[in-house]
Structure formats: C-alpha cells, structure tokens
Design an enzyme around this catalytic site. Structure first.
Site, PDB file in Angstrom:
ATOM      1  N   ASN A  22      30.522  19.490 -27.778  1.00  7.95           N
ATOM      2  CA  ASN A  22      30.997  17.958 -27.537  1.00  7.95           C
ATOM      3  C   ASN A  22      31.718  17.767 -28.415  1.00  7.95           C
ATOM      4  OD1 ASN A  22      30.975  15.263 -27.158  1.00  7.95           O
ATOM      5  ND2 ASN A  22      29.115  14.677 -28.237  1.00  7.95           N
ATOM      6  N   LYS A  76      33.487  14.640 -28.734  1.00  3.43           N
ATOM      7  CA  LYS A  76      33.700  13.664 -29.250  1.00  3.43           C
ATOM      8  C   LYS A  76      35.197  12.987 -28.793  1.00  3.43           C
ATOM      9  CE  LYS A  76      29.463  14.514 -31.903  1.00  3.43           C
ATOM     10  NZ  LYS A  76      28.623  14.018 -32.779  1.00  3.43           N
ATOM     11  N   HIS A 119      24.071   9.967 -24.993  1.00  5.67           N
ATOM     12  CA  HIS A 119      24.426  10.252 -26.688  1.00  5.67           C
ATOM     13  C   HIS A 119      23.978   9.342 -27.324  1.00  5.67           C
ATOM     14  CE1 HIS A 119      26.258  12.042 -30.287  1.00  5.67           C
ATOM     15  NE2 HIS A 119      26.013  12.986 -29.456  1.00  5.67           N
ATOM     16  N   GLU A 157      25.494   8.221 -30.151  1.00  7.23           N
ATOM     17  CA  GLU A 157      26.593   7.443 -30.498  1.00  7.23           C
ATOM     18  C   GLU A 157      26.910   6.336 -29.297  1.00  7.23           C
ATOM     19  OE1 GLU A 157      29.135  10.723 -31.256  1.00  7.23           O
ATOM     20  OE2 GLU A 157      27.899  11.200 -32.986  1.00  7.23           O
ATOM     21  N   GLU A 182      18.697  15.399 -30.212  1.00 11.56           N
ATOM     22  CA  GLU A 182      19.373  15.270 -31.266  1.00 11.56           C
ATOM     23  C   GLU A 182      19.010  14.101 -32.166  1.00 11.56           C
ATOM     24  OE1 GLU A 182      24.031  16.784 -30.180  1.00 11.56           O
ATOM     25  OE2 GLU A 182      23.536  14.666 -29.500  1.00 11.56           O
ATOM     26  N   GLY A 190      26.283  15.386 -37.649  1.00 10.09           N
ATOM     27  CA  GLY A 190      27.504  15.147 -38.511  1.00 10.09           C
ATOM     28  C   GLY A 190      27.195  14.917 -39.935  1.00 10.09           C
ATOM     29  N   SER A 204      24.054  19.130 -36.557  1.00 10.96           N
ATOM     30  CA  SER A 204      24.736  19.866 -37.510  1.00 10.96           C
ATOM     31  C   SER A 204      24.328  21.502 -37.167  1.00 10.96           C
ATOM     32  CB  SER A 204      24.100  19.597 -38.926  1.00 10.96           C
ATOM     33  OG  SER A 204      24.791  18.435 -39.246  1.00 10.96           O
TER      34      SER A 204
HETATM   35  P1  13P Z   1      27.430  17.616 -34.843  1.00 12.88           P
HETATM   36  O1  13P Z   1      27.224  19.044 -34.454  1.00 12.88           O
HETATM   37  O2  13P Z   1      28.802  17.507 -35.376  1.00 12.88           O
HETATM   38  O3  13P Z   1      26.320  17.456 -35.968  1.00 12.88           O
HETATM   39  O4  13P Z   1      27.348  16.619 -33.710  1.00 12.88           O
HETATM   40  C1  13P Z   1      26.242  16.776 -32.970  1.00 12.88           C
HETATM   41  C2  13P Z   1      26.212  16.058 -31.972  1.00 12.88           C
HETATM   42  O5  13P Z   1      26.112  15.033 -31.953  1.00 12.88           O
HETATM   43  C3  13P Z   1      26.497  16.811 -30.515  1.00 12.88           C
HETATM   44  O6  13P Z   1      26.306  15.929 -29.446  1.00 12.88           O
END
Ligand code: 13P
Length: 247
Positions: free
Chosen positions: A9, A11, A92, A94, A162, A168, A207
């Site tokens: 992803n 983003k 997601h 976010e 997640e 992150g 992560s």
């Molecule tokens: P990270 O791997 O950067 O922690 O992000 C995970 C994520 O949100 C994937 O959708």
C-alpha cells in the site's frame, strides 16, 4: 491451504519515476509464483503501473460504494477495473479516521468492488486506547460485523488486520497477540460466511519489515501481509515477498 498474499500500500506516495521499483517487484513475484503479490499505488499511477509491469497485479486504495454519480473527487470500482486494477483496499484506518468512513460505507465499498469484479481487502484494527482498555477483539469483531460483505468468498474477499498503533510506528503486537486476533477473526469470518470464511485470507499489517516478516507471516491464520512504508522500494518489499515464499 491458503496462498499467501503480500500487498503493498503506497498510500499517498510515489510518482511516475517511482514505478521503476515495480520492475524488481514484478521479477520477484514471478520468481515466487507460490505467493500472490499486489501493489496499490495512488489512483493516478494505476494505469501506468499496469502498463509497465502487466504481469504484476495492481490495486487501488479506495473506491466509492456507488456505481456512478455526483461524488466529486471519488472513484468507482468499475473505473479502477478500467484503469487496470484487480483489487482494492477498503476501510483502511487512515480513511476511517481522515474521511470518517463508517462500517456501513466500508461494506458498501467492498460490495461495489466485488460486484465490479475486483477482490476487496477490508481493513480492520483497534486503536491503542482500545487495546489498552482490553477491547481490541470486541472492536475488531464489531468492525467485521459492519464491514464484511456477506457475499464475500475466499476468492473475492481478503481481510487485513492492522492495529492502528502499529501503522508507521515500528511497533508490532506480540506473536501471541497476533495469533489471538487472527484466530478471533477466523472464527468470526466462519460465523459470518460459513465455509467460505475458512478460505478468506487474513493479512497482518502494521510495521511489517524484512526483519520481522518471517516471524509475523509464520503465525497461524496470518495469510499474508499488508505493507506500507516497506512496499515503497523493491529493496524492502522483495525480501518480504521472499519470506512469504518460504512459509
Ligand atoms: P506501515 O507498513 O508503514 O506500518 O503501514 C501499514 C499500513 O497501513 C498498510 O496499509
């Protein structure tokens, strides 16, 4: 036996120049044919990504729940298909936070995606406060109730767990906590979908890096990974694909 799926992803990262990373990712996907690999770049990069590496599945990061209409700035599932996507991430954390998406909206998006012929990755996960309060499983259970399309199958539906606090941050849950959550998600999927619930892949995300991928992907009922930061470069993403291939 469920095939492992490693999904990247990107983003709101990447550019036309960054698509050069896909060459080595596509090569690794071809080398490790026992693992499914997909990269989800921003919308504007889907078509050029699909054109650059036609054998590498490309996905979107969101779609609207409606087929068309007055929804300025949104993208329909059919538009993703036309751009060359085979999959879409919905719900997601976010987007649940930034765009205030509800479980019902996430379910509508997943249903629209599957209806248009895409696979849908439905994301769930608790915040740190919810985990600290001992509510992690209950929160995820409720998100699954509200977000999982009941017509989903092992072929069309993927769930990604997640934990918000692991995204992150470089922090990950313990193997025991991942096992407990993925086991709870599996039981819930079977309750919701019957036998198909046993076939739906459950990804871990938050992560995931080359140095923890083998441990996390080796947990029972972890059928792959949803990778953010480490999917942006082949140097980081390819070792995660390779780790999945050894399991
Ligand atoms: P990270 O791997 O950067 O922690 O992000 C995970 C994520 O949100 C994937 O959708």
């Amino acid at each position: 036996m469920r095939r492992k799926l490693v999904a990247g992803n990107w983003k709101m990262n990447g550019s036309l120049a960054a698509l050069a990373e896909l060459d080595a990712i596509a090569a690794a996907a071809a080398e490790h044919g026992e693992v499914d690999v997909v990269v989800c770049p921003p919308f504007t990069l889907i078509a050029p990504a699909a054109a650059r590496t036609p054998a590498l599945p490309i996905g979107g990061q969101d779609c609207h729940g409606a087929a068309k209409g007055a929804h300025t700035g949104c993208i329909s599932a059919a538009m993703l298909v036309e751009a060359g996507a085979g999959l879409v991430i919905v719900g997601h954390s976010e987007r649940r936070a930034d765009q205030h998406e509800t479980d019902a909206q996430v379910r509508a998006k997943a249903e629209a995606a599957i209806g248009a012929g895409l696979r849908a990755i439905v994301c769930v996960g608790e915040t740190e406060a919810e985990r600290d309060a001992g509510k992690a499983v209950a929160i995820v259970d409720g998100q699954l109730d509200g977000s999982v399309p009941r017509a989903g199958t092992g072929e069309t539906l993927v769930v990604a767990y997640e934990p918000v606090w692991a995204i992150g941050t470089g922090r990950t849950p313990s193997v025991a906590d991942v096992a407990a959550m993925h086991g709870a998600i599996r039981r819930k999927l079977v309750a919701l979908l019957g036998g198909e619930g046993d076939k739906v892949r459950i990804l871990y995300g938050g992560s995931v890096k080359p140095d923890n991928a083998t441990e996390l992907l080796g947990v029972e009922d972890v059928d792959g990974a949803l990778v953010g930061g480490a999917s942006l470069t082949a140097a980081q993403f390819v070792p995660i694909v390779a780790a999945a291939a050894t399991l």
